[in-house]
Each structure stands twice: as structure tokens, then as C-alpha cells.
Design a protein around this motif. Structure first.
Motif, PDB file in Angstrom:
ATOM      1  N   ASP A 123       0.829  -1.207   0.000  1.00 22.57           N
ATOM      2  CA  ASP A 123       0.000   0.000   0.000  1.00 22.57           C
ATOM      3  C   ASP A 123       0.861   1.253   0.000  1.00 22.57           C
ATOM      4  N   PHE A 125      -3.622   5.102   3.105  1.00 25.31           N
ATOM      5  CA  PHE A 125      -4.976   5.217   2.568  1.00 25.31           C
ATOM      6  C   PHE A 125      -5.310   6.679   2.263  1.00 25.31           C
ATOM      7  N   HIS A 132     -11.589   2.090   4.828  1.00 22.09           N
ATOM      8  CA  HIS A 132     -10.268   1.473   4.752  1.00 22.09           C
ATOM      9  C   HIS A 132      -9.839   0.733   6.012  1.00 22.09           C
ATOM     10  N   ARG A 180      -9.697  -3.370   6.386  1.00 21.11           N
ATOM     11  CA  ARG A 180      -8.364  -3.952   6.407  1.00 21.11           C
ATOM     12  C   ARG A 180      -8.158  -4.777   7.684  1.00 21.11           C
TER      13      ARG A 180
END
Length: 373
Positions: free
Chosen positions: A202, A304, A363, A367
């Protein structure tokens, strides 16, 4: 003047993963979804007279049985070009049987896993290609059982050879893990390692988007926000910290609400000039909860982007960290600009009558659910 859009992209980076044979290195990488280079494919052919011996057979656990130069060449090509030819090696036949082309497309992180991964730490670091180096550390009896079941199912070697080799590896496991750690690798469990690989991916994707002249994060973006006269949304770069605890009905996630606002979010805030995300996370937790965390104890959950909860026409770009378990006292208080702190069940689909920040709902909670089951 050079066109920034024409500048070459930085090379991809490599995560090295080691661990005892059968410890779950490949499983961890598969769960992360990242491109994988199995370093076992670079073994030397079994008829090579220079192969080392142990237990009356070739010692396939000795680095001399493995072609470090070929592995480094392939990883370097993947990092810079995004493609490389990888050998196909038959463990049961002890020889190379073919070649396959591996292409990693737009991914910016590549995993190379195998018991000889530590041999690549120094050259990859020197080339600026090393992202991290991990060791999957699990109990020796469990690893022995998993390895034997795998090897028998794949008919890798005769059963007696597999048992003898397995007992030898079990006896050596503690020393092997210590050696990997001494080489600069960090021990992780299967779940922790999977979460860390996903977080690295990410982060790399977010960095790549930031360097791209044309990006999309779900809303139109203009580099200058309203504060500088632009027409696109402003962007706030923040650090946030997740705290988990075991509650009456399962895991709970701590969230806070600022004074004069409605939305609950994670503890955190904007980075100050010259401050990196981990430093900001530690500072914000001290200011808002009067709790001191160590930077090295924070595990990156991900990078994010989401609409800001309390600022109109604004995007938050967040580095989100997971704090060690039981970091907060049961009677934790909130300070500074915070008015309320509350624990929310991680498994609940909603929080009736409560507004949660988009970063949390879009997010962080998904997650955490994905990682923790």
C-alpha cells in the motif's frame, strides 16, 4: 527543462522472506497478493559435482547448493524492468526443467522467499533495492509436521530421506533463525508478516501515485487545493494509530471524536514540518491520550486516502499504524482537542446513531477485518 512525466520511475523494491522449510513463507506471500519469486528455483542441478553433502545426500540447505548470482540478476531485472526469466526447478528430479517469464506489471514491491534469502541482503541493500527482510518464525514441531506433509504429498524425496532431513532441520531451526536475525532479518508470525507485506505494498502504491502526474483517488484531484487557489480538493497528510482490545463480544477498535464535531476517527493528526509519519503518530498519541508509544512498536497497517470527516473539499492522505496490543489503559482519557473516546466492536456492521469517519469505514475497518478474520 526535463519533462517530469518523462523521468524514469524509481525501481521496484524487494522484500526478502526467509524461514525454515515448511514454515509458511510461500503461504504468507500468496496471502499478501504480491508478486513472488521462489528462490528455490535457483538451486543447482543435482549432478553438479561441487554440491555439498550431508546425511549421505546432497545438502540442499547449504547456500553452496544455490546460485546466488542468477537469483540476484533476476531480481535486479524485475526491479528495473518489471520482467525477468525465472528458472523452473523440479525438487523431485533435482534439476532445472524449464524457464518462465515473470512480469510484475504495476506492482512496486516484489517478494523473494527462500531459505537462502539472507544471502541477498547485502547486494540488494547496496543497490538500493531492499525494502525489508523478514523471517517466518513458528514452533519447530509445527514446522516439522507441515514440511513432512508437504514433501510427502509432492513426492519430493524418498520418505525415509524426508524424515531424516526433517529431524535434522528441526534440530537446526533455532540456530537458523538466530543466524537469519543476525544477518539483519526481523522475525514475524504468519499473520503479522502478511499484514506487513500488504502494508508495504500500500505504501509503495501511494508513493507511486504521488509521483505520477495524473492520479485518481476516487475524486478529481488538483495538486493545489482551495487554500492555494486551485479548484481541486485540498490534501492533508496525516498519521493515525489504531488501538485494539478484546471486548465482551470480540475485538474492539478505539476511536475518538474532536470537540464540536460528530465523526469518530482514529487518534492522530497532521504531520509537522520535518516530521515523518511514525514520529507524528507517537507525538499525537502523547498529546491526545497521554500515552507513550515506541516508534519501532508501531506496525504499518497501510497508506490510505479518503474524504476528510470534518473539512469540506478535503482529502486525507493517511499513514495508519497498528499499536501493540493492550497499549491503552482500560480507563484511558482523552486530551487536547478531543472530547470523547469510545471502543467500537470490530465485527459490527454499523454503529447505530454514530457517525464514523470515511477513513475508518472505507479502509481501516475492512483492512483489520481482512487481517484478523
Amino acid at each position: 527543462m526535463t519533462d517530469p512525466a518523462a523521468a524514469p520511475a524509481p525501481p521496484r523494491r524487494i522484500v526478502l522472506v526467509a524461514g525454515p522449510s515448511g514454515s509458511g513463507k510461500g503461504v504468507m506471500t500468496q496471502r499478501s497478493g504480491l508478486p513472488l519469486v521462489p528462490l528455490d528455483e535457483f538451486y543447482r542441478d543435482g549432478d553438479d559435482e561441487a554440491l555439498p553433502q550431508r546425511f549421505g545426500i546432497v545438502d540442499w540447505d547449504d547456500p553452496a547448493s544455490w546460485n546466488v548470482g542468477a537469483a540476484l540478476e533476476a531480481l535486479t531485472a524485475l526491479a528495473h524492468d518489471g520482467r525477468a526469466d525465472i528458472p523452473e526447478y523440479s525438487i523431485s528430479r533435482s534439476r532445472r526443467t524449464g524457464t518462465r517469464r515473470l512480469e510484475v506489471d504495476e506492482e512496486r514491491v516484489i517478494v523473494a522467499e527462500g531459505i537462502f534469502a539472507a544471502e541477498l541482503i547485502a547486494p540488494l541493500r547496496a543497490a538500493g533495492l531492499l525494502a525489508d527482510a523478514l523471517v517466518v518464525d513458528r514452533p519447530a514441531p509445527l514446522v516439522f509436521s507441515l514440511r513432512l506433509a508437504r514433501d510427502l504429498s509432492q513426492s519430493r524425496k524418498p520418505p525415509l530421506t524426508l524424515v531424516r532431513r526433517g529431524w535434522g532441520l528441526a534440530r537446526d531451526q533455532r540456530g537458523d533463525v538466530a543466524r537469519w536475525r543476525a544477518a539483519g532479518m526481523r522475525c514475524v508470525g504468519l499473520r503479522e508478516g502478511t499484514a506487513h507485506l500488504r502494508a508495504l505494498a500500500d505504501t509503495a502504491r501511494a508513493e507511486a501515485r504521488a509521483q505520477s502526474p495524473a492520479r485518481s483517488v476516487g475524486v478529481p484531484e488538483a495538486a493545489p487545493g482551495p487554500a492555494s487557489g486551485g479548484t481541486g480538493p485540498a490534501v492533508l497528510t496525516i498519521a493515525a494509530v489504531c488501538f485494539l482490545r478484546e471486548g465482551p463480544s470480540g475485538l474492539e477498535l478505539f476511536a475518538v471524536r474532536k470537540r464540536g464535531t460528530d465523526a469518530f476517527m482514529q487518534v492522530g493528526g497532521k504531520l509537522e514540518p520535518g516530521e515523518d509519519a511514525r514520529e507524528a503518530a507517537v507525538r499525537e498519541v502523547i498529546e491526545e491520550l497521554d500515552v507513550v508509544l515506541e516508534e519501532e512498536g508501531l506496525e504499518l497497517l497501510g497508506e490510505f486516502e479518503a474524504p476528510a470527516a470534518n473539512e469540506a473539499e478535503t482529502i486525507v492522505r493517511a499513514s495508519v499504524f497498528l499499536a501493540p496490543s493492550d497499549s491503552l489503559p482500560r480507563d484511558v482519557e482523552v486530551f487536547a482537542e478531543l472530547e470523547e473516546g469510545r471502543w467500537f466492536p470490530l465485527g459490527a456492521d454499523d454503529a447505530p446513531g454514530v457517525q464514523l469517519a470515511p477513513l475508518m469505514t472505507d479502509h481501516i475497518v475492512p483492512r483489520l477485518r481482512s487481517l484478523l478474520g
